[in-house]
Each structure stands twice: as structure tokens, then as C-alpha cells.
Scaffold this motif. Sequence first.
Motif, PDB file in Angstrom:
ATOM      1  N   GLU A 185     -32.542  83.496 -20.745  1.00 26.34           N
ATOM      2  CA  GLU A 185     -32.366  84.119 -22.063  1.00 26.34           C
ATOM      3  C   GLU A 185     -30.986  84.755 -22.202  1.00 26.34           C
ATOM      4  OE1 GLU A 185     -34.401  84.044 -24.590  1.00 26.34           O
ATOM      5  OE2 GLU A 185     -36.106  83.076 -23.609  1.00 26.34           O
ATOM      6  N   GLY A 186     -30.089  84.451 -21.263  1.00 26.58           N
ATOM      7  CA  GLY A 186     -28.743  85.014 -21.327  1.00 26.58           C
ATOM      8  C   GLY A 186     -28.716  86.513 -21.052  1.00 26.58           C
ATOM      9  N   GLN A 187     -29.663  86.968 -20.215  1.00 22.93           N
ATOM     10  CA  GLN A 187     -29.691  88.401 -19.891  1.00 22.93           C
ATOM     11  C   GLN A 187     -29.626  88.604 -18.378  1.00 22.93           C
ATOM     12  OE1 GLN A 187     -33.138  89.886 -22.094  1.00 22.93           O
ATOM     13  NE2 GLN A 187     -31.916  89.972 -23.972  1.00 22.93           N
ATOM     14  N   ARG A 188     -29.576  89.870 -17.960  1.00 17.05           N
ATOM     15  CA  ARG A 188     -29.459  90.156 -16.528  1.00 17.05           C
ATOM     16  C   ARG A 188     -29.882  91.597 -16.227  1.00 17.05           C
ATOM     17  NH1 ARG A 188     -22.820  90.440 -16.354  1.00 17.05           N
ATOM     18  NH2 ARG A 188     -22.600  92.313 -17.616  1.00 17.05           N
ATOM     19  N   LEU A 189     -30.032  91.872 -14.913  1.00 18.24           N
ATOM     20  CA  LEU A 189     -30.197  93.241 -14.436  1.00 18.24           C
ATOM     21  C   LEU A 189     -28.784  93.808 -14.323  1.00 18.24           C
ATOM     22  CD1 LEU A 189     -32.795  92.700 -11.548  1.00 18.24           C
ATOM     23  CD2 LEU A 189     -33.250  93.615 -13.844  1.00 18.24           C
ATOM     24  N   ALA A 190     -28.429  94.702 -15.249  1.00 20.51           N
ATOM     25  CA  ALA A 190     -27.035  95.125 -15.337  1.00 20.51           C
ATOM     26  C   ALA A 190     -26.593  95.955 -14.141  1.00 20.51           C
ATOM     27  CB  ALA A 190     -26.805  95.905 -16.627  1.00 20.51           C
ATOM     28  N   PHE A 191     -27.540  96.552 -13.424  1.00 22.80           N
ATOM     29  CA  PHE A 191     -27.140  97.411 -12.296  1.00 22.80           C
ATOM     30  C   PHE A 191     -26.820  96.606 -11.046  1.00 22.80           C
ATOM     31  CE2 PHE A 191     -31.293  97.186 -10.260  1.00 22.80           C
ATOM     32  CZ  PHE A 191     -32.152  96.943 -11.332  1.00 22.80           C
ATOM     33  N   GLU A 192     -26.984  95.296 -11.123  1.00 21.86           N
ATOM     34  CA  GLU A 192     -26.436  94.403 -10.105  1.00 21.86           C
ATOM     35  C   GLU A 192     -26.929  94.718  -8.694  1.00 21.86           C
ATOM     36  OE1 GLU A 192     -22.161  94.690 -10.359  1.00 21.86           O
ATOM     37  OE2 GLU A 192     -21.821  92.653  -9.694  1.00 21.86           O
ATOM     38  N   PRO A 193     -28.248  94.636  -8.464  1.00 24.52           N
ATOM     39  CA  PRO A 193     -28.783  95.081  -7.168  1.00 24.52           C
ATOM     40  C   PRO A 193     -28.223  94.303  -5.979  1.00 24.52           C
ATOM     41  CG  PRO A 193     -30.457  93.888  -8.427  1.00 24.52           C
ATOM     42  CD  PRO A 193     -29.306  94.133  -9.359  1.00 24.52           C
ATOM     43  N   MET A 194     -27.888  95.046  -4.955  1.00 23.21           N
ATOM     44  CA  MET A 194     -27.343  94.460  -3.721  1.00 23.21           C
ATOM     45  C   MET A 194     -28.431  93.666  -3.001  1.00 23.21           C
ATOM     46  SD  MET A 194     -26.080  96.685  -0.473  1.00 23.21           S
ATOM     47  CE  MET A 194     -25.667  95.909   1.087  1.00 23.21           C
ATOM     48  N   ASP A 195     -28.013  92.608  -2.340  1.00 25.82           N
ATOM     49  CA  ASP A 195     -28.888  91.844  -1.447  1.00 25.82           C
ATOM     50  C   ASP A 195     -28.521  92.273  -0.022  1.00 25.82           C
ATOM     51  OD1 ASP A 195     -30.100  89.961   0.162  1.00 25.82           O
ATOM     52  OD2 ASP A 195     -29.636  88.258  -1.156  1.00 25.82           O
ATOM     53  N   HIS A 196     -29.461  92.909   0.679  1.00 20.25           N
ATOM     54  CA  HIS A 196     -29.163  93.468   2.007  1.00 20.25           C
ATOM     55  C   HIS A 196     -29.231  92.450   3.139  1.00 20.25           C
ATOM     56  CE1 HIS A 196     -29.561  97.440   0.141  1.00 20.25           C
ATOM     57  NE2 HIS A 196     -29.160  97.985   1.265  1.00 20.25           N
ATOM     58  N   ARG A 197     -29.653  91.226   2.853  1.00 23.43           N
ATOM     59  CA  ARG A 197     -29.950  90.303   3.956  1.00 23.43           C
ATOM     60  C   ARG A 197     -28.752  90.014   4.842  1.00 23.43           C
ATOM     61  NH1 ARG A 197     -33.338  85.892   0.605  1.00 23.43           N
ATOM     62  NH2 ARG A 197     -31.718  86.471  -0.900  1.00 23.43           N
ATOM     63  N   GLY A 198     -27.594  89.895   4.226  1.00 27.84           N
ATOM     64  CA  GLY A 198     -26.414  89.583   5.013  1.00 27.84           C
ATOM     65  C   GLY A 198     -26.068  90.701   5.983  1.00 27.84           C
ATOM     66  N   VAL A 199     -25.942  91.898   5.450  1.00 26.85           N
ATOM     67  CA  VAL A 199     -25.476  92.993   6.283  1.00 26.85           C
ATOM     68  C   VAL A 199     -26.550  93.474   7.255  1.00 26.85           C
ATOM     69  CG1 VAL A 199     -25.989  94.988   4.811  1.00 26.85           C
ATOM     70  CG2 VAL A 199     -23.915  94.965   6.182  1.00 26.85           C
ATOM     71  N   MET A 200     -27.821  93.335   6.884  1.00 26.47           N
ATOM     72  CA  MET A 200     -28.904  93.766   7.767  1.00 26.47           C
ATOM     73  C   MET A 200     -29.341  92.638   8.713  1.00 26.47           C
ATOM     74  SD  MET A 200     -29.276  96.833   6.729  1.00 26.47           S
ATOM     75  CE  MET A 200     -30.674  97.345   7.716  1.00 26.47           C
ATOM     76  N   ALA A 201     -28.829  91.441   8.500  1.00 20.27           N
ATOM     77  CA  ALA A 201     -29.250  90.273   9.266  1.00 20.27           C
ATOM     78  C   ALA A 201     -30.770  90.113   9.217  1.00 20.27           C
ATOM     79  CB  ALA A 201     -28.759  90.355  10.715  1.00 20.27           C
ATOM     80  N   THR A 202     -31.322  90.207   8.012  1.00 18.69           N
ATOM     81  CA  THR A 202     -32.761  90.025   7.828  1.00 18.69           C
ATOM     82  C   THR A 202     -32.995  88.735   7.054  1.00 18.69           C
ATOM     83  OG1 THR A 202     -32.582  91.401   5.840  1.00 18.69           O
ATOM     84  CG2 THR A 202     -33.420  92.462   7.822  1.00 18.69           C
ATOM     85  N   GLU A 203     -34.252  88.283   7.077  1.00 20.87           N
ATOM     86  CA  GLU A 203     -34.643  87.145   6.263  1.00 20.87           C
ATOM     87  C   GLU A 203     -35.737  87.614   5.333  1.00 20.87           C
ATOM     88  OE1 GLU A 203     -35.722  84.184   9.047  1.00 20.87           O
ATOM     89  OE2 GLU A 203     -33.642  83.765   9.609  1.00 20.87           O
ATOM     90  N   GLY A 204     -36.151  86.782   4.451  1.00 18.71           N
ATOM     91  CA  GLY A 204     -37.218  87.174   3.541  1.00 18.71           C
ATOM     92  C   GLY A 204     -36.737  87.176   2.112  1.00 18.71           C
ATOM     93  N   THR A 205     -37.602  87.648   1.247  1.00 13.75           N
ATOM     94  CA  THR A 205     -37.350  87.583  -0.186  1.00 13.75           C
ATOM     95  C   THR A 205     -37.291  88.985  -0.770  1.00 13.75           C
ATOM     96  OG1 THR A 205     -38.700  85.590  -0.147  1.00 13.75           O
ATOM     97  CG2 THR A 205     -38.217  86.520  -2.302  1.00 13.75           C
ATOM     98  N   PRO A 206     -36.111  89.419  -1.214  1.00 11.76           N
ATOM     99  CA  PRO A 206     -36.028  90.757  -1.811  1.00 11.76           C
ATOM    100  C   PRO A 206     -36.934  90.873  -3.039  1.00 11.76           C
ATOM    101  CG  PRO A 206     -33.830  89.835  -1.447  1.00 11.76           C
ATOM    102  CD  PRO A 206     -34.813  88.728  -1.216  1.00 11.76           C
ATOM    103  N   THR A 207     -37.627  91.986  -3.160  1.00  4.92           N
ATOM    104  CA  THR A 207     -38.540  92.194  -4.284  1.00  4.92           C
ATOM    105  C   THR A 207     -38.005  93.282  -5.206  1.00  4.92           C
ATOM    106  OG1 THR A 207     -39.793  93.899  -3.125  1.00  4.92           O
ATOM    107  CG2 THR A 207     -40.533  91.618  -2.849  1.00  4.92           C
ATOM    108  N   ILE A 208     -38.494  93.253  -6.449  1.00  7.56           N
ATOM    109  CA  ILE A 208     -38.044  94.249  -7.426  1.00  7.56           C
ATOM    110  C   ILE A 208     -38.550  95.644  -7.037  1.00  7.56           C
ATOM    111  CG2 ILE A 208     -39.971  93.976  -9.078  1.00  7.56           C
ATOM    112  CD1 ILE A 208     -36.235  94.430  -9.958  1.00  7.56           C
ATOM    113  N   GLY A 209     -39.714  95.699  -6.389  1.00  6.63           N
ATOM    114  CA  GLY A 209     -40.228  96.997  -5.934  1.00  6.63           C
ATOM    115  C   GLY A 209     -39.301  97.624  -4.914  1.00  6.63           C
ATOM    116  N   GLY A 210     -38.768  96.795  -4.021  1.00  5.66           N
ATOM    117  CA  GLY A 210     -37.829  97.295  -3.019  1.00  5.66           C
ATOM    118  C   GLY A 210     -36.549  97.797  -3.655  1.00  5.66           C
ATOM    119  N   VAL A 211     -36.072  97.065  -4.657  1.00  5.41           N
ATOM    120  CA  VAL A 211     -34.862  97.469  -5.381  1.00  5.41           C
ATOM    121  C   VAL A 211     -35.061  98.856  -6.007  1.00  5.41           C
ATOM    122  CG1 VAL A 211     -33.502  96.982  -7.466  1.00  5.41           C
ATOM    123  CG2 VAL A 211     -34.009  95.140  -5.849  1.00  5.41           C
ATOM    124  N   VAL A 212     -36.217  99.021  -6.642  1.00 11.85           N
ATOM    125  CA  VAL A 212     -36.504 100.290  -7.315  1.00 11.85           C
ATOM    126  C   VAL A 212     -36.718 101.410  -6.289  1.00 11.85           C
ATOM    127  CG1 VAL A 212     -38.244 101.489  -8.691  1.00 11.85           C
ATOM    128  CG2 VAL A 212     -37.369  99.273  -9.442  1.00 11.85           C
TER     129      VAL A 212
END
Lengths: 482, 362
Positions: free
Chosen positions: B74-101
Motif C-alpha cells: 500500500e506504499g506505506q511503512r513502519l516509519a521508526f525503521e526497526p533494527m534487525d538484531h540478527r547480524g550483530v547478535m549472530a542469531t537466527e529466527g524471525t523477528p516479531t512485532i512484539g519483540g520490536v515493541v
Amino acid sequence: MDMPTPNPTVLAKKPRLVQRLRQVLPADAVIDDLSETRAYECDALTAYRCPPLLAVLPSSTQQVSDVLRICHEEGVPVVPRGSGTSLAGGALPTADSVILGVARMNEVLETDYDNRIIRVQSGRTNLSVTGAVEAEDFFYAPDPSSQLACAIAGNIAMNSGGAHCLKYGVTTNNLLGVTMVLMDGTVVEIGGAHLDAGGLDLLGVICGSEGQLGVVTEATLRILRKPEGARPVLMAFDSNEVAGACVSDIIKAGVLPVAIEFMDRLCIEACEAFAKAGYPQCEALLIVEVEGSEAEIDDQLTRIIEIARRHNPLELRESQSAEESARIWLGRKSAFGAMGQINDYMCLDGTIPVSALPMVLRRIGELSREYGLKVGNVFHAGDGNMHPLILFNANMPGDLEKCEAFGADILKLCVDAGGCLTGEHGVGIEKRDLMLHQYAAEDLEAQMAVKDVFDPQWLLNPAKVFPLSVSESRRAVQVAAE
Amino acid sequence: MLRPESEAELAQIVAGLTAPVRIRGGGTRGVPGPDAELDVSGLSGITLYEPGALTLVAKAGTPVAEIETALAAEGQRLAFEPMDHRGVMATEGTPTIGGVVAGNISGPRRIQAGAARDFLLGVRYVDGMGQVISNGGRVMKNVTGYDLVKLMAGSWGTLGVLSEVSLKVLPKAETQATLMVSVPDAGTAVRALSAGLGSPYEVTGAAYDPALGQALVRIEGFEASVDYRAEALSRLFAPFGTVARLEDDPWPGIRDVTPFQGRVGDVWRISVKPGDAPELAERCKAEALLFDWGGGLIWALMPEGADLRGRLGEFAGHATLVRGDRTQRAMFQPEPAPLAALSRGLRQRFDPKGLFNPGLMG
């Protein structure tokens, strides 16, 4: 609207309390004479009045701390007051309470343009915060209609918004830190010039807590550089539904105006008679404002006007000059005054999902006919924050009660449509008894648990926000503590 | 492992808990805690999305990627641009919106648009007694009662287990541009970034990578407007160093702190007043640094076990140990006594049995 029965033990303490407070405050900062305490008997919800036991006007954080410590020791309720502009009765006293006014604390403590912050004492008015930085082309974004008079303390207590929050957010999004005094006199510093909390976001829950968690004496606020320019466009439509659909389409198109204001026929006519802004006579009017350089404004307005044309507007009037812009805003900004010319009015503040706009407006019209009271609608359409103004006659017996019942029905309608009771004015006493329509008992219990932690004896502004029946056992602690 | 499929089941599980649990969304942010896991990823799915009202409601376990895909359509986005920690934490898995919040996770655009907490309109969560609590809603302006929404954002699960969140979303910008200013040191960089952020040109990213000697500034919007502002900002930055327009998009890398990925050491995140950043960064004696938010956010790569808070001494702000041994050192900056007492009081009321991520936040 009921208020708790004054506690006779507290009333009897008045002489002793005055004596103790005069030991920590200058003589003129403790007001105990009924002829003078009457000045604090109400805020902008003038239908309800009650002079406080006494009023104090401290001029420093230390003095606020001393006052609260003494009241805490004496078990006396305290009602904090900014400028007294609350439309919800947030600063309404009870006969057994001390009004703590922060009006004498209005200094700018620090301005820092490099870090884009200003630190002020909380009694400073909203507009004068911008006044302090506008010479450098900066401004403080939240702009409630009462901004000439309202204090930052009250803005924080109610998490105030304004016409431009579609782009800039409300108080909580522009507040970085506070110095706050807890009811027992403890002074705490929360947040500062840095972003976000290092632990729990206490600042987030303090903002909007209606003076029930502590008394904020200083605030660090985010200031922003003014845009190069701004320009409104006026759009006239022949139905509320079409205007509502146009708002939705503008938002969907990816243009984010800084403000989208909506007025219906009754308001348009009232404004026209009062301010002579030259508005077209129509069912619904939108004022859409965008910001930027001249070229950017042209670009955005072209897109917006293109969308508006698809909705067959009766008129599209793009401002051609600063003078014309001022005239377009003149009507909107004098809407409340204009309605006041017609009759007494009650201003509501419910918020609804933008998509529910046409349905809610239609239903308000039906209710208006059922109650036999006229209602005008003027509101921030971009974010669904409605301000229905119900006209009534305060001198006619029963009219206020009828108006309140109508208002309650509108607010319940807002909740049922997926919205809420209040978007920017606060609960105070006005919406207190409707809280159970929006929240379940356990939801309110969770909120009251926060107050239990900050103010275990429920001495700060105790009879607000929560229905009296719901907060009764907690407020009883205060009496039992005698 | 406990993995409820619905909010009601989550409440039932919590009501029956007798020992502490570690709450897990996608497990990508490396939250320390008890071995017993309460996995929320079974509560998944977007429950409401109204592009015309800029509102999205999703169950807490919904993958961030699923939300971003729906918004992009729809041409929209989460404007706060949540970080993906997988690279720096060397983790795998799927980031969830609950974790972001729960972590109040925001990226570079936080400096202009606001943090995750600023876009959070409503929450539903299960408290420590197993009760479902609702606060806020799905409308953009709401001051009805206390703002527990903000309190839940960044509480890292210690006050309750999120079951559903409601977010304000924004239109995606038509285009973006990045200006790169070559600067000799952090002091010059922060002054340049402050000049950009204090301009009327709506800077939406302001970072400094000392390894490259580059101050980076992002502007977004409609094409003509971006060009205009890029020109204006180039003139503004000229006194600070050579200015160039960057072709690549460096912002995902800044958001996810990619310069630290794969490197050994502790990762710290320090929030300060931007003007204090150069001197504080000096005190860290870090192995690597990355500045975001105009200097207001310092990422520091430190030798393992280094006492960063000791090196910083007294300062206005806070330091979070994002990656490192959090059994030895608190993840979050210890609070002054009166604030610690308030935070402890809140945790005791929301989670009286101490079930959720105990000890994580003090």
C-alpha cells in the motif's frame, strides 16, 4: 457530576496547614482567604465550581517539594494546576484540597539549538516556549487552541495535542525529560536531553497522567526548525461523507499534510457570521495545510488538489498570499468563539478511526434531532480527533443535564466505532464516569496500580480520571490514614 | 516449551505458571533469562490494516517481515525503521512485532519520525496474574486514562506478555538521497549533523562512521523536493568538509550496525545528548564506534567484559549492553534510587510473582 464529600478532619486542619505552609513559602504564596481562593474554584469546565481549602503558588522545585511533603504528612489532597484552561475539569478542586499552582514558575532555564532542546519551568505558557526560540526560527510543535494561556505543566498532564499533530505528534512525542516532585516531596529527574528511556519508560506514563503521579516543575522539550513556508487550501463539499472520503484518499496517496481540519455547516455559518472569513456556504469544509519551500508546497498542493477534484468539490481555494492564508485559518481558529456567540456550548473530544467519520457524523446528526439540541462539528480530520460542540442554554433548567447526556451518547458512539473518549483534552471529571464504557474493570485496575506506586495514599488529584466507585477503596486509604 | 496459539491460551498458561519464564518472540534479540521459554510466536497475523487511517493491528508474534510486506503493498511503512538484531547478535529466527515493541526498537529515522513507542497506539497484554489487559486503542490521538502503551514499549516483557499491538504507519517516501560529508573527527561530524538537523530540510537520518570519516545525512520525499533539499544541504555542509551524494543506501547497514558484525567483543548502545557524544565516545576507548541520531546514539564495540559504564563515569544518558555477558553486568543502566524504587514498584504490581524475564531490568 459527583465529587467526594470533603473530609471534615482535613477541613479542620486549615489553620495548622496555613501555618506550616507559611514556614516554607513567602506570605503571598499561601492564599487562604475565601475571596481569593475563589479564583481557583474552577478551570475552563466552568459548569463545576468549588473553592479549594487553600491555594499555594510556589516558585521553585524546592518549594513544591516542601509543600507536597507537608501535605503528605498532614494527609491533605493536592490538586496541581497549570493555567486552569482544562476543558475536562482536570484542575477542579474539592473543598478539602490544596491547589498547587505552578504559574510563578515560568522561566526558560536553557535553550540549546545545536541539540534542539529547551528546558523550561512548567508554568511557562505553551506559546511563550515558541516565543523564546522563534528569533532563531525554531518552534515548539504541540499547539493546543489554548496555547496563548495554557501551561506546559498542564500540557504534560493532559498530553495535549493541537492542529498540527498529524505531522509533529502530541506532547508525549515532544517531551524529553522532566523534573518531578512525588507526593512525599521526593524530587526525581526523568529523561533529559537524550532520547528514550534507559529503563522503563516512566516519562511515557507520567505524560497524560493528569497530575495524579507527581507535580512536574521543569521540562526538557524538543524544539524544531521552522519550515521555510506553509500554505493552506480550502475545499468545500456538499456532504460530510464526500469530505471524509477525500481526507482518507489524501492520506492514502502518500502526501502527509501538516494539518487537515474539518468543519460542518453549522460551524461554517457560525464562523462566517462571527469572523467573516469569506468561507463558502456548504455542508463540509476542509482546510488542508502543507509545508516546505515554495516549490515543494506547489508540488504537494498540486497532488492534493488533484485528489480533491475527484470528489467534485464545490470550491477549491488555494491561498495566494500570507493574508489569504491568515483569513482561511481565521475562521477555524475562531470556531469555538463563534459557537459561543450563538449559545452556551459543551466541547467534546472523542477520537474515531478516520474511516468511521461519515457514519459517526450521520449518527450525531440523528442524536441531535432526538435530543433537540444543535451540534456543530469542527475537528482534526487527519487523525480522527472530533470536537462536536453541543449548543445549550445554561439558564434553562435541565438543559445542561440534557446536553451532558447527549455528550455521553456521542462519546460512547466514538468508543463503539473503534475510537476513544478523549483525544487531547483528558478525562478529568468530565469523562470520568464513562471510563467503564471504554475499559474493563481490570484495565482500570492496571492503570490505578501505577498510581498506587507513585502516590500510595491517593492524595494527588484523587477524584479524577477513574469513576469514583472504582477508586473508592483507594481514596478511603487517605481518610483512614488520619 | 510453552507455545500458546491464542491470547486466551496465553492467559491460561500464565495463570498456571509457578516458575519464571523467558518471553520469546522470534528469539533474535538475545534476551537473557531463565531456561524455561514462553514462546509467543504462535500468536500471529495482521488483524486489521486500514491504509486510509494509517493504522495496523497485529498479534504480537507476527513476523516484522510480514507486516512490512503488507505495508509496502500500500506504499506505506513502519516509519521508526526497526533494527534487525540478527547480524550483530549472530542469531537466527524471525523477528516479531512484539519483540520490536517490547524492546522499543527503532532505527536511524527515530531522530525525525520518533521511536517505536511513538508509533504504538495500543496494546493488549497478559499480566503476571494471567489477566488480559487492554490499553490505548487504534486511533492516533488518545489520552483516555494512563498511557500504559508507552510503559509497555521498552519494558522487555517484564511487565506483561504482549498479545496484540496497534501501530500508526506512514506513507513510504517516493525517493531518498544520502549526502556524505568527509570529516576529520567526531566533533566536526556532530556539528555538521546538528546543522543538518537544525535546518528546515527535514533530515531523516544523521550518522557518522569514524572508520570511514564520513558523516551521512538522509533526506526523503518527492523527487523534486529531495533534489531541492539535497542542494540546499550541500551548501550548508560545505564548511565542514567535502560533500558528495552517495549512490548506495547506507541506512540499513547503519540501522543494523553492520560494521560490528562478525567482530569479537561486547556491543554497547549509549544514548546521550548529541553534543556530549564526541567527548563520551573518547572516554569509551572502544575498538570501534558508530554514531547515529546526530550523535545522540553511540554504538561501541568494546573488549569482552570491559566496564564501559566505569569508563564513562557520571554522564547524562544511559548505556545498554546489547551483546555481552549479562550475568556479569546489567544489561540496562542502573537507575538512581528513587527511580529504581518506582520501576521496582511497577514490576511488583504488574508481575507480583516475578514470572517475566526476572532480573532483566533490575
